[in-house]
Design a protein around this motif. Structure first.
Motif, PDB file in Angstrom:
ATOM      1  N   ASP B 212       0.806  -1.214   0.000  1.00  0.00           N
ATOM      2  CA  ASP B 212       0.000   0.000   0.000  1.00  0.00           C
ATOM      3  C   ASP B 212       0.841   1.267   0.000  1.00  0.00           C
ATOM      4  OD1 ASP B 212      -0.903  -0.008   3.576  1.00  0.00           O
ATOM      5  OD2 ASP B 212       0.922  -0.525   2.506  1.00  0.00           O
ATOM      6  N   GLU B 213       1.975   1.217   0.687  1.00  0.00           N
ATOM      7  CA  GLU B 213       2.727   2.471   0.800  1.00  0.00           C
ATOM      8  C   GLU B 213       4.152   2.297   0.337  1.00  0.00           C
ATOM      9  OE1 GLU B 213       1.685   3.861   4.984  1.00  0.00           O
ATOM     10  OE2 GLU B 213       3.094   5.352   4.216  1.00  0.00           O
ATOM     11  N   THR B 214       4.726   3.355  -0.188  1.00  0.00           N
ATOM     12  CA  THR B 214       6.142   3.352  -0.523  1.00  0.00           C
ATOM     13  C   THR B 214       6.877   4.138   0.544  1.00  0.00           C
ATOM     14  OG1 THR B 214       5.520   3.423  -2.829  1.00  0.00           O
ATOM     15  CG2 THR B 214       7.792   3.899  -2.327  1.00  0.00           C
ATOM     16  N   PHE B 215       7.853   3.499   1.167  1.00  0.00           N
ATOM     17  CA  PHE B 215       8.661   4.208   2.169  1.00  0.00           C
ATOM     18  C   PHE B 215       9.934   4.697   1.515  1.00  0.00           C
ATOM     19  CE2 PHE B 215       5.725   3.126   5.114  1.00  0.00           C
ATOM     20  CZ  PHE B 215       5.752   1.842   5.647  1.00  0.00           C
ATOM     21  N   LEU B 216      10.337   5.900   1.844  1.00  0.00           N
ATOM     22  CA  LEU B 216      11.621   6.418   1.376  1.00  0.00           C
ATOM     23  C   LEU B 216      12.510   6.618   2.592  1.00  0.00           C
ATOM     24  CD1 LEU B 216      10.469   9.070  -1.245  1.00  0.00           C
ATOM     25  CD2 LEU B 216      11.329   6.810  -1.673  1.00  0.00           C
ATOM     26  N   LEU B 217      13.584   5.864   2.655  1.00  0.00           N
ATOM     27  CA  LEU B 217      14.459   5.922   3.821  1.00  0.00           C
ATOM     28  C   LEU B 217      15.744   6.641   3.451  1.00  0.00           C
ATOM     29  CD1 LEU B 217      12.824   3.025   3.971  1.00  0.00           C
ATOM     30  CD2 LEU B 217      14.274   2.698   5.913  1.00  0.00           C
ATOM     31  N   ALA B 218      15.958   7.792   4.049  1.00  0.00           N
ATOM     32  CA  ALA B 218      17.135   8.585   3.706  1.00  0.00           C
ATOM     33  C   ALA B 218      18.397   7.952   4.282  1.00  0.00           C
ATOM     34  CB  ALA B 218      16.983  10.007   4.256  1.00  0.00           C
ATOM     35  N   ASP B 219      19.473   7.995   3.481  1.00  0.00           N
ATOM     36  CA  ASP B 219      20.776   7.540   3.944  1.00  0.00           C
ATOM     37  C   ASP B 219      20.718   6.112   4.503  1.00  0.00           C
ATOM     38  OD1 ASP B 219      23.203   8.801   6.398  1.00  0.00           O
ATOM     39  OD2 ASP B 219      23.447   7.612   4.565  1.00  0.00           O
ATOM     40  N   PRO B 220      20.472   5.117   3.656  1.00  0.00           N
ATOM     41  CA  PRO B 220      20.328   3.753   4.164  1.00  0.00           C
ATOM     42  C   PRO B 220      21.646   3.180   4.651  1.00  0.00           C
ATOM     43  CG  PRO B 220      20.153   3.776   1.774  1.00  0.00           C
ATOM     44  CD  PRO B 220      20.298   5.186   2.198  1.00  0.00           C
ATOM     45  N   THR B 221      21.556   2.360   5.689  1.00  0.00           N
ATOM     46  CA  THR B 221      22.749   1.696   6.207  1.00  0.00           C
ATOM     47  C   THR B 221      22.910   0.336   5.539  1.00  0.00           C
ATOM     48  OG1 THR B 221      21.515   0.675   7.977  1.00  0.00           O
ATOM     49  CG2 THR B 221      22.541   2.787   8.459  1.00  0.00           C
ATOM     50  N   GLU B 222      24.043  -0.287   5.795  1.00  0.00           N
ATOM     51  CA  GLU B 222      24.307  -1.579   5.166  1.00  0.00           C
ATOM     52  C   GLU B 222      23.327  -2.636   5.649  1.00  0.00           C
ATOM     53  OE1 GLU B 222      27.897  -3.471   6.073  1.00  0.00           O
ATOM     54  OE2 GLU B 222      28.063  -4.437   4.109  1.00  0.00           O
ATOM     55  N   GLU B 223      22.852  -2.466   6.878  1.00  0.00           N
ATOM     56  CA  GLU B 223      21.883  -3.408   7.442  1.00  0.00           C
ATOM     57  C   GLU B 223      20.569  -3.337   6.682  1.00  0.00           C
ATOM     58  OE1 GLU B 223      21.107  -3.866  12.037  1.00  0.00           O
ATOM     59  OE2 GLU B 223      19.902  -2.240  11.190  1.00  0.00           O
ATOM     60  N   GLU B 224      20.188  -2.104   6.255  1.00  0.00           N
ATOM     61  CA  GLU B 224      18.910  -1.909   5.578  1.00  0.00           C
ATOM     62  C   GLU B 224      18.990  -2.254   4.102  1.00  0.00           C
ATOM     63  OE1 GLU B 224      18.519   2.221   6.547  1.00  0.00           O
ATOM     64  OE2 GLU B 224      17.233   1.816   8.265  1.00  0.00           O
ATOM     65  N   GLU B 225      20.205  -2.193   3.537  1.00  0.00           N
ATOM     66  CA  GLU B 225      20.316  -2.281   2.078  1.00  0.00           C
ATOM     67  C   GLU B 225      19.781  -3.565   1.448  1.00  0.00           C
ATOM     68  OE1 GLU B 225      24.302  -1.201   0.914  1.00  0.00           O
ATOM     69  OE2 GLU B 225      23.754   0.900   0.829  1.00  0.00           O
ATOM     70  N   PRO B 226      19.996  -4.764   2.034  1.00  0.00           N
ATOM     71  CA  PRO B 226      19.486  -5.957   1.346  1.00  0.00           C
ATOM     72  C   PRO B 226      17.974  -5.988   1.207  1.00  0.00           C
ATOM     73  CG  PRO B 226      21.045  -6.563   3.051  1.00  0.00           C
ATOM     74  CD  PRO B 226      20.762  -5.123   3.240  1.00  0.00           C
ATOM     75  N   LEU B 227      17.255  -5.262   2.070  1.00  0.00           N
ATOM     76  CA  LEU B 227      15.802  -5.319   2.012  1.00  0.00           C
ATOM     77  C   LEU B 227      15.207  -4.252   1.099  1.00  0.00           C
ATOM     78  CD1 LEU B 227      16.180  -7.131   4.467  1.00  0.00           C
ATOM     79  CD2 LEU B 227      14.114  -6.136   5.348  1.00  0.00           C
ATOM     80  N   LEU B 228      16.018  -3.302   0.686  1.00  0.00           N
ATOM     81  CA  LEU B 228      15.456  -2.225  -0.115  1.00  0.00           C
ATOM     82  C   LEU B 228      15.284  -2.692  -1.540  1.00  0.00           C
ATOM     83  CD1 LEU B 228      17.674   0.592   1.302  1.00  0.00           C
ATOM     84  CD2 LEU B 228      15.280   0.211   1.784  1.00  0.00           C
ATOM     85  N   GLN B 229      14.254  -2.155  -2.184  1.00  0.00           N
ATOM     86  CA  GLN B 229      13.983  -2.588  -3.550  1.00  0.00           C
ATOM     87  C   GLN B 229      14.523  -1.634  -4.591  1.00  0.00           C
ATOM     88  OE1 GLN B 229      10.367  -2.511  -2.062  1.00  0.00           O
ATOM     89  NE2 GLN B 229      10.262  -4.649  -1.469  1.00  0.00           N
ATOM     90  N   GLY B 230      15.199  -0.609  -4.149  1.00  0.00           N
ATOM     91  CA  GLY B 230      15.769   0.315  -5.124  1.00  0.00           C
ATOM     92  C   GLY B 230      16.277   1.545  -4.406  1.00  0.00           C
ATOM     93  N   TYR B 231      16.887   2.425  -5.159  1.00  0.00           N
ATOM     94  CA  TYR B 231      17.415   3.663  -4.596  1.00  0.00           C
ATOM     95  C   TYR B 231      17.025   4.821  -5.472  1.00  0.00           C
ATOM     96  CZ  TYR B 231      20.377   0.401  -2.147  1.00  0.00           C
ATOM     97  OH  TYR B 231      20.821  -0.643  -1.394  1.00  0.00           O
ATOM     98  N   LEU B 232      16.874   5.980  -4.812  1.00  0.00           N
ATOM     99  CA  LEU B 232      16.648   7.227  -5.533  1.00  0.00           C
ATOM    100  C   LEU B 232      17.746   8.171  -5.082  1.00  0.00           C
ATOM    101  CD1 LEU B 232      14.963   9.450  -7.040  1.00  0.00           C
ATOM    102  CD2 LEU B 232      13.644   9.688  -4.961  1.00  0.00           C
ATOM    103  N   THR B 233      18.518   8.668  -6.032  1.00  0.00           N
ATOM    104  CA  THR B 233      19.582   9.613  -5.689  1.00  0.00           C
ATOM    105  C   THR B 233      19.281  10.929  -6.384  1.00  0.00           C
ATOM    106  OG1 THR B 233      21.206   7.847  -5.543  1.00  0.00           O
ATOM    107  CG2 THR B 233      22.055  10.058  -5.799  1.00  0.00           C
ATOM    108  N   ILE B 234      19.279  11.992  -5.613  1.00  0.00           N
ATOM    109  CA  ILE B 234      19.071  13.330  -6.187  1.00  0.00           C
ATOM    110  C   ILE B 234      20.242  14.200  -5.742  1.00  0.00           C
ATOM    111  CG2 ILE B 234      17.540  15.318  -6.323  1.00  0.00           C
ATOM    112  CD1 ILE B 234      15.237  13.611  -5.727  1.00  0.00           C
ATOM    113  N   VAL B 235      20.853  14.876  -6.699  1.00  0.00           N
ATOM    114  CA  VAL B 235      21.940  15.801  -6.379  1.00  0.00           C
ATOM    115  C   VAL B 235      21.427  17.206  -6.659  1.00  0.00           C
ATOM    116  CG1 VAL B 235      24.305  16.452  -6.919  1.00  0.00           C
ATOM    117  CG2 VAL B 235      23.616  14.075  -7.086  1.00  0.00           C
ATOM    118  N   VAL B 236      21.453  18.076  -5.639  1.00  0.00           N
ATOM    119  CA  VAL B 236      20.901  19.423  -5.821  1.00  0.00           C
ATOM    120  C   VAL B 236      21.997  20.460  -5.712  1.00  0.00           C
ATOM    121  CG1 VAL B 236      18.674  18.761  -4.869  1.00  0.00           C
ATOM    122  CG2 VAL B 236      20.340  19.815  -3.404  1.00  0.00           C
TER     123      VAL B 236
END
Lengths: 215, 287
Positions: B212-236
């Motif tokens: 139902d929801e998309t979570f966006l987790l800023a600055d993911p750690t190595e512990e979180e990385e295997p569970l993430l389904q992708g990354y969004l990188t924005i350079v401003v």
């Protein structure tokens, strides 16, 4: 080419005989060849993941490998090919702009030629931002060089509002511009999908005719 | 085995239980936090880890250097200088050496775009080439941001040494300073000129199983990385000469890919606003 049109598309299925599936995709003068090998047993026998792994090799543009891998992993039914590797090799035959989109479409066509199950189809749209925030679809190399701000967006055929992938940047990119590009991409996507459908239908009717005409 | 009642719980027991759960089923462990809008290290979704920037960490043989620490992730960057003949006259050059599997942001194009490369020109046909070397010391997730920040900080730290042309050979040579003390700022060389400072933010994309929801987790750690389904990188960036604090930053680079259903417009907007907030944080750190 005008701002809102795509260049003429061409798709040749199974140009290679050794691979399980292949496709030569042309958009204007840009041509990319994709070959699919698999599903097959992985070289490294120990696999942590249960579902299939996509292995993308794109020697001309190594930086696009990660995006292609992630997007295609989400589109292929990886649960149906457990503990297998699906290898996709891409080669740029001619680069006249929008090469990442061309590569994505060649990859999808090759996967379909190989008969690999996909739960959705990714469609890539390349854009450049011109003067006065004008969006130019499917830029050629000249346009990409002149107008530095380029963006490639990957959407899905089942839900064009969701972006499966994106890459790009430049000088004048704002959030509004990115969202406007997404609108443009969702309008351009059905064109590519219907073309892909035509190409696959042609191949299947050709094959079935051959079967029927033998005694 | 005796049943453990609530009164038997000590801090050690609960810590070892949570460690066991983390090892047995990382997904369940992390989802327990994410379903309550928090993360295993206590951060909110939009918070980054403590960022520390140390400039001038390498003293010998570099024109500039920096060490970036994002939590436990550490990346060091050194800038060395070469003189050569540039392909575009009166423009310098920049080369980044880093494996693309570690950092997926196109560092070279962003860094070359950020700098005013004409400040690297030396005479008519020669210019400086900046060799940007990045080394990952420790990987606890989010190497993308760490590498770009390290490179940017090192470039800000870089000083070009004064040079003279050798009249006999015609080659450019560095004027050796007789004193080794670095007390006098003026003798150390010119700073680089840049058009803007690019600041990255990488967020991890997570869609729960019930979709139902998309979570966006800023600055993911190595512990979180295997569970993430992708990354969004924005350079401003914000252009350097804008003094107006309300000036809206512009996006220099955006990239994302995900294996699940993808990002909606709202998700992109949330990601962009997180990136703008991060820009303000880093700007303070850099000045």
């Amino acid at each position: 080419p005008s701002a809102g049109t795509l260049r003429p598309l061409s798709c040749e299925l199974a140009p290679l005989s050794r691979s399980d599936g292949s496709a030569l995709w042309k958009a204007g003068s840009t041509q990319v060849l994709a070959a699919v090998y698999g599903p097959m047993a992985p070289r490294k026998t120990s696999l942590e993941k249960g579902s299939a792994i996509m292995s993308i090799i794109y020697a001309d543009h190594r930086e696009h490998e990660a995006l292609l891998e992630k997007v295609l992993e989400g589109c292929v039914c990886v649960d149906q090919y457990k503990r297998c590797v699906i290898e996709l090799v891409l080669q740029t035959i001619n680069d006249d702009g929008s090469v990442l989109s061309c590569a994505m479409h060649a990859a999808v066509a090759a996967l379909m030629d190989a008969g690999i199950c996909m739960r959705r189809l990714p469609v890539a749209t390349s854009l450049v931002i011109g003067e006065d925030r004008l969006l130019l679809l499917d830029p050629d190399q000249e346009e990409e060089r002149l107008l530095k701000t380029c963006l490639t967006l990957v959407s899905s055929n089942s839900n064009p509002d969701n972006l499966l992938g994106s890459v790009g940047g430049g000088q004048d990119l704002s959030l509004e511009t990115v969202l406007a590009c997404q609108d443009a991409a969702s309008k351009a996507a059905p064109v590519v999908i219907s073309f892909l459908r035509m190409a696959i239908e042609q191949k299947i009717t050709r094959q079935s005719k051959t079967l029927l005409s033998s005694n | 085995m005796t049943a453990v009642t609530k009164t038997d719980f000590t801090a050690e027991t609960s810590q070892s239980w949570s460690n066991t759960l983390k090892d047995l089923d990382p997904k369940v462990f992390l989802e327990k936090f994410w379903s309550k809008s928090t993360r295993s290290d206590g951060r909110l979704f939009s918070m980054c880890r403590r960022t520390r920037m140390t400039r001038g960490i390498l003293k010998l043989r570099t024109a500039g250097s920096s060490l970036i620490q994002l939590g436990n992730t550490q990346v060091v960057c050194g800038i060395s200088l070469l003189v050569g003949q540039p392909s575009i006259p009166n423009h310098g050059d920049l080369v980044v050496t880093l494996d693309h599997t570690e950092c997926s942001i196109p560092l070279q194009s962003i860094l070359m775009d950020m700098l005013d490369l004409s400040c690297l020109a030396l005479g008519e046909s020669q210019a400086w080439r900046l060799q940007v070397t990045l080394q990952v010391l420790e990987n606890d997730g989010n190497l993308n941001d760490a590498c770009l920040l390290a490179a940017v900080a090192a470039l800000i730290d870089t000083r070009l040494p004064p040079t003279q042309k050798n009249s006999q050979t015609g080659r450019i040579e560095i004027i050796e300073s007789s004193t080794t003390s670095s007390d006098d700022d003026d003798d150390e060389g010119a700073l680089l000129k840049w058009k803007y400072i690019p600041v990255p933010l990488t967020v991890g994309i997570y869609v729960a199983d019930d979709d139902d929801e998309t979570f966006l987790l800023a600055d993911p750690t190595e512990e979180e990385e295997p569970l993430l389904q992708g990354y969004l990188t924005i350079v401003v960036k914000v252009d350097k000469d804008s003094s107006n604090e309300d000036e809206k930053p512009t996006i220099v680079h955006i990239q994302h890919s995900s294996t699940t259903r993808g990002l909606k417009r709202e998700d992109l907007a949330v990601g962009a606003h997180m990136a703008y907030g991060r820009y303000k944080e880093i700007r303070e750190l850099l000045s």
